[in-house]
Scaffold this motif. Structure first.
Motif, PDB file in Angstrom:
ATOM      1  N   ALA A 116       0.861  -1.195   0.170  1.00  0.00           N
ATOM      2  CA  ALA A 116       0.079   0.035  -0.197  1.00  0.00           C
ATOM      3  C   ALA A 116       0.741   1.160  -0.001  1.00  0.00           C
ATOM      4  CB  ALA A 116      -0.881  -0.054   1.352  1.00  0.00           C
ATOM      5  N   ASP A 117       1.988   1.287   0.894  1.00  0.00           N
ATOM      6  CA  ASP A 117       2.734   2.448   0.919  1.00  0.00           C
ATOM      7  C   ASP A 117       4.189   1.980   1.263  1.00  0.00           C
ATOM      8  OD1 ASP A 117       4.188   4.843   1.404  1.00  0.00           O
ATOM      9  OD2 ASP A 117       2.773   5.296   3.300  1.00  0.00           O
ATOM     10  N   ALA A 120       5.896   2.877   4.313  1.00  0.00           N
ATOM     11  CA  ALA A 120       5.635   2.527   5.720  1.00  0.00           C
ATOM     12  C   ALA A 120       6.757   1.801   6.485  1.00  0.00           C
ATOM     13  CB  ALA A 120       4.439   1.639   5.800  1.00  0.00           C
ATOM     14  N   ARG A 157      10.019   0.526  -6.416  1.00  0.00           N
ATOM     15  CA  ARG A 157       9.231   1.646  -6.596  1.00  0.00           C
ATOM     16  C   ARG A 157       8.661   1.986  -8.093  1.00  0.00           C
ATOM     17  NH1 ARG A 157      10.916   1.276  -1.746  1.00  0.00           N
ATOM     18  NH2 ARG A 157      11.412   2.706  -0.441  1.00  0.00           N
TER      19      ARG A 157
END
Length: 160
Positions: A116-117, A120, A157
């Motif tokens: 999701a991120d 994090a 990424r």
């Protein structure tokens, strides 16, 4: 009840009793025993899987609630050729498992968060919150935190 669930990318039609939890269906009907049952009360996190990308305690979710959903278990982390997932490599490199019982739950909660991120895993407070959501009886929390941070630093990424 007849439900259709996509488990680790494979669509499955299953006949389940309405009272059966997802963890039992995954382990018994799908033969995916990487989802561990610890407390069966949603406290330990050993049964964590991703349902439509969200980390859930599969011991608390009824299988019928997942009709039409995508479920990903620890067995679904590795790549198509069986190569280890970045989190699995990081857990190995950081010696982030001892007995291994809690490891699938930690891997799945971390995978959900990092997918999701990816940032994090680079924030120590967020990593601590992730790790604090599951229990490890072997007190392996520091290596688990390091493994999540390591995986986040290696995470693919998407270009801006």
């Amino acid at each position: 009840m007849r439900i259709t669930v996509t488990v680790n990318g494979e669509e499955r039609a299953l006949d389940v009793e309405p009272r059966r939890v997802l963890a039992d269906v995954l382990r018994e009907d799908c033969r995916l025993t990487g989802t561990h049952l610890g407390c069966e009360h949603g406290v330990c996190g050993a049964c964590t899987v991703l349902v439509d990308g969200e980390a859930v305690r599969s011991c608390l979710v009824l299988a019928v609630q997942c009709d039409g959903c995508s479920v990903r278990t620890v067995e679904g982390l590795s790549g198509p050729g069986g190569e280890p997932h970045p989190l699995q490599r990081a857990f190995s490199a950081e010696h982030a498992l001892q007995c291994g019982f809690c490891t699938p739950g930690f891997l799945m909660v971390a995978a959900g968060a990092l997918e999701a991120d990816p940032a994090a895993g680079t924030d120590p407070e967020r990593v601590a919150a992730l790790v604090g959501s599951n229990l490890c009886r072997c007190t392996g929390y520091e290596p688990i935190r390091r493994a999540i941070a390591r995986a986040a630093n290696e995470w693919p990424r998407t270009p801006p």
